[in-house]
Design a protein around this motif. Structure first.
Motif, short mmCIF file in Angstrom:
data_model
loop_
_atom_site.label_atom_id
_atom_site.label_comp_id
_atom_site.label_asym_id
_atom_site.label_seq_id
_atom_site.Cartn_x
_atom_site.Cartn_y
_atom_site.Cartn_z
N GLU A 190 -7.17 46.31 20.43
CA GLU A 190 -7.43 46.68 21.82
C GLU A 190 -8.25 47.97 21.84
O GLU A 190 -8.05 48.87 21.04
CB GLU A 190 -6.09 46.90 22.54
CG GLU A 190 -6.22 47.33 23.98
CD GLU A 190 -4.89 47.73 24.56
OE1 GLU A 190 -4.89 48.47 25.56
OE2 GLU A 190 -3.85 47.32 24.02
N ARG A 191 -9.18 48.06 22.79
CA ARG A 191 -10.10 49.20 22.84
C ARG A 191 -9.48 50.37 23.60
O ARG A 191 -9.92 50.74 24.69
CB ARG A 191 -11.41 48.79 23.50
CG ARG A 191 -11.96 47.46 23.06
CD ARG A 191 -12.40 47.49 21.63
NE ARG A 191 -13.52 48.39 21.47
CZ ARG A 191 -13.99 48.75 20.27
NH1 ARG A 191 -13.42 48.31 19.17
NH2 ARG A 191 -15.02 49.55 20.18
N SER A 192 -8.47 50.98 23.05
CA SER A 192 -7.86 52.14 23.69
C SER A 192 -7.26 53.05 22.64
O SER A 192 -6.92 52.62 21.53
CB SER A 192 -6.78 51.71 24.69
OG SER A 192 -5.58 51.36 24.02
N LEU A 193 -7.11 54.32 23.01
CA LEU A 193 -6.50 55.29 22.10
C LEU A 193 -5.01 55.02 21.94
O LEU A 193 -4.45 55.25 20.87
CB LEU A 193 -6.76 56.71 22.61
CG LEU A 193 -8.23 57.09 22.81
CD1 LEU A 193 -8.36 58.56 23.19
CD2 LEU A 193 -9.06 56.80 21.57
N ASP A 194 -4.37 54.54 23.01
CA ASP A 194 -2.95 54.19 22.90
C ASP A 194 -2.75 53.08 21.89
O ASP A 194 -1.80 53.09 21.09
CB ASP A 194 -2.41 53.75 24.26
CG ASP A 194 -2.14 54.92 25.19
OD1 ASP A 194 -2.17 56.07 24.71
OD2 ASP A 194 -1.91 54.69 26.39
N ALA A 195 -3.65 52.08 21.92
CA ALA A 195 -3.55 50.99 20.95
C ALA A 195 -3.74 51.49 19.54
O ALA A 195 -3.07 51.05 18.60
CB ALA A 195 -4.57 49.90 21.28
#
Length: 254
Positions: A190-195
């Motif tokens: 997933e394209r997120s920093l959390d991911a």
């Protein structure tokens, strides 16, 4: 006889949130520039908005370190001691600020907090998933205040930033995977920093449990397990590669 799998101990790994740990990229450079202008903002408030996992919270912690701001939440602002929030340093970070919209007591609270900050020469950093123009607040005076203050978007991270974040997160855990692992993750996660944080934590856990290095095969197993656990719902269509591209990648990785 195979050695039993090691049971990793949860030692409460904490992601670094200091200024030196924040990576500046094109997706967040405008927001960083606005924070660098503090306290010379043209209004008592600045809204930083963007999707989940784009780095808003980290930016809030960076500004908090500089301003000694108090952290508050838009979801509980109606129960907060508003003068008390500003009493410490005349600065407040309001997380999930957009969640005051449609809740009369919360809207009134943010309106009064804004006015207090203006009267006392203080500042509010409002963190939001939505741009202020999309909050749909019912209180006209609050809409006027927030729309009259600057707002800056933090975009979803690009490949360069995600790669740098992955390398840093692995380094925080004393892991040194090869570039092929970073490349593999970039095309599938997933394209997120959390991911990125979730994936690195899962890989660290799996590596310890199985006494294995962090490699592409282990990354493949961990991503598959994460997808199964979430039902693949964490990979929104706007934040993931197409299924066809992922299939080609799987075939190419052998």
């Amino acid at each position: 006889m195979n050695a039993p799998a090691q049971i990793p101990l949860d030692l409460g790994h904490r992601t670094a949130m200091g200024c030196e740990d924040f990576l500046v990229a094109s997706s967040n450079a405008d927001a960083v520039a606005w924070l660098d202008r503090w306290p010379s903002w043209p209004a008592p408030a600045l809204t930083v908005y963007g999707p989940v996992g784009c780095g808003k919270t980290h930016l809030g912690h960076v500004w908090r370190a500089r301003s000694r701001a108090v952290i508050a939440s838009g979801e509980t602002l109606d129960h907060a001691d508003l003068p008390g929030l500003l009493a410490v340093s005349n600065a407040v970070v309001v997380e999930d600020a957009d969640k005051v919209a449609g809740k009369p007591a919360r809207e009134e609270a943010l309106f009064h907090l804004y006015n207090l900050a203006r009267e006392q020469g203080g500042h509010l950093l409002l963190l939001s998933r939505k741009a202020p123009s999309r909050w749909r607040a019912r209180l006209a005076d609050l809409r006027s205040r927030i729309k009259g203050a600057p707002a800056v978007e933090v975009e979803a991270p690009d490949d360069a930033l995600l790669a740098a974040v992955l390398v840093k997160l692995f380094s925080d855990r004393q892991l040194r995977p090869g570039q092929e692992v970073i490349t593999y993750l970039l095309t599938r996660m997933e394209r997120s920093l959390d991911a990125a944080r979730r994936v690195v934590a899962a890989l660290d856990h799996a590596s310890l449990a199985a006494h294995r290095r962090v490699t592409v095969p282990l990354a493949r197993e961990v991503l598959a397990a994460l997808d199964e656990h979430t039902g693949d719902t964490s990979h929104g269509s706007g934040n993931r590669r197409s299924a066809r591209a992922r299939l080609r990648g799987e075939q190419g990785a052998g």
